[in-house]
Design an enzyme around this catalytic site. Structure first.
Site, PDB file in Angstrom:
ATOM      1  N   LYS A  24      -3.729  -0.296  -0.650  1.00  0.00           N
ATOM      2  CA  LYS A  24      -3.334   0.808  -1.529  1.00  0.00           C
ATOM      3  C   LYS A  24      -4.094   2.099  -1.264  1.00  0.00           C
ATOM      4  CE  LYS A  24      -1.676  -2.158  -5.241  1.00  0.00           C
ATOM      5  NZ  LYS A  24      -1.696  -2.480  -6.681  1.00  0.00           N
ATOM      6  N   SER A  63       8.491  -9.730  -5.811  1.00  0.00           N
ATOM      7  CA  SER A  63       9.107  -8.405  -5.695  1.00  0.00           C
ATOM      8  C   SER A  63      10.489  -8.440  -5.056  1.00  0.00           C
ATOM      9  CB  SER A  63       8.189  -7.454  -4.920  1.00  0.00           C
ATOM     10  OG  SER A  63       7.061  -7.120  -5.685  1.00  0.00           O
ATOM     11  N   ASP A 102       1.683   1.974 -10.429  1.00  0.00           N
ATOM     12  CA  ASP A 102       0.840   0.934 -11.020  1.00  0.00           C
ATOM     13  C   ASP A 102       0.313   1.329 -12.396  1.00  0.00           C
ATOM     14  OD1 ASP A 102       0.934  -1.150  -9.189  1.00  0.00           O
ATOM     15  OD2 ASP A 102      -0.768  -0.416  -8.022  1.00  0.00           O
TER      16      ASP A 102
END
Length: 281
Positions: free
Chosen positions: A69, A18, A105
């Site tokens: 998450k 990332s 996502d």
């Protein structure tokens, strides 16, 4: 030159691509852009402490990955419609004193699937994993028109809960929960297998199911991208399956997060090229 300070919160995230994905794209927009890894294991802090610290130190936003998450949600001030609907957050944007959770996502997986397996049959899909990533993948598959997604998770109750949530959005019978003991019978009749657990990641090596259950005619999509060729995909290709790696999903979700952080429109084709370059280094 506009400046942005962002980061990734999660466990075992050292191999993440990332930072270079975001920072390379930022160069093309003339931005001063710093993306840091905030590993809960290395720092010894939980996700709530990291969100509060990032806000205090002037971060513009954070990406959130396994296993945070869902646990990040109580530490946020508001959620986007998608994040609230899915009960999972992978992107946090700091807006003044407020921390707002988003989910990129599901759109990332949907774009990757449509691009990588455009003509794949989706009548019966088995999905491994019903956590935060699983919620996004299941939602994406049903949005793309899957007739039925059967969810299998190490925590059977989690699979039951996600099946109920998906059923409430997409209609009764579109999602159901099953146990690991049912996998042989399910995969014998399935069109595809979607894998949405950490198994196969650098810090969680191995296979999420017996390789003997893979067969020609079954497509296999993995969300893990580090390594890009997981043991699951390696075994699936050896068994004659069509496969989709997690690279597309990580690029498309990163592009959506970049847009939220900066207000700039990313070039996804360029970011896909960056990923190819990064994994071959």
């Amino acid at each position: 030159m506009a400046s942005f300070l962002t980061g990734l919160v999660g466990s075992g995230i050292g191999p993440s691509l990332s930072p270079p994905l975001h920072e390379r794209e930022a160069v093309h927009h003339g931005l001063h852009y710093v993306y840091r890894l905030l590993d809960t294991d290395v720092l010894g802090l939980d996700v709530g402490e990291l969100v509060r610290t990032a806000r205090r130190f002037g971060y513009d936003g954070l990406n959130i990955t396994h296993p945070c998450k869902q646990s990040v949600i109580p530490h946020l001030d508001d959620l986007s419609q998608d994040a609230r609907m899915l009960g999972a957050v992978n992107t946090v944007v700091f807006d003044g004193e407020r921390a707002i959770g988003h989910n990129t996502d599901w759109t990332g997986f949907a774009e990757s699937f449509a691009r990588g397996l455009p003509d794949a049959p989706t009548r019966r899909i088995v999905q491994l994993g019903a956590g935060g990533a699983g919620a996004a993948v299941g939602h994406a598959l049903l949005t793309l028109g899957a007739d039925r997604v059967t969810l299998v998770d190490a925590d059977p109750g989690r699979a039951v809960r996600l099946a109920a949530e998906l059923g409430s959005r997409f209609g009764a019978g579109r999602a159901r929960a099953a146990t690991q003991d049912e996998l042989p019978a399910l995969l014998a009749e399935a069109d595809g297998l979607a894998h949405a657990t950490p198994t196969g990641m650098a810090h969680h090596p191995g296979l999420p199911l017996p390789a003997a259950l893979l067969r020609p005619g079954l497509w296999v999509a993995d969300i893990v991208y580090r390594p890009l060729e997981t043991e699951l995909l390696k075994q699936a290709r050896a068994a004659g399956c069509r496969t989709l790696d997690g690279g597309g999903m990580v690029v498309f979700q990163a592009a959506h997060a970049f847009r939220l952080f900066t207000g700039r429109e990313p070039d996804t084709e360029r970011m896909l090229a960056h990923l190819t370059d990064l994994v071959t280094v």
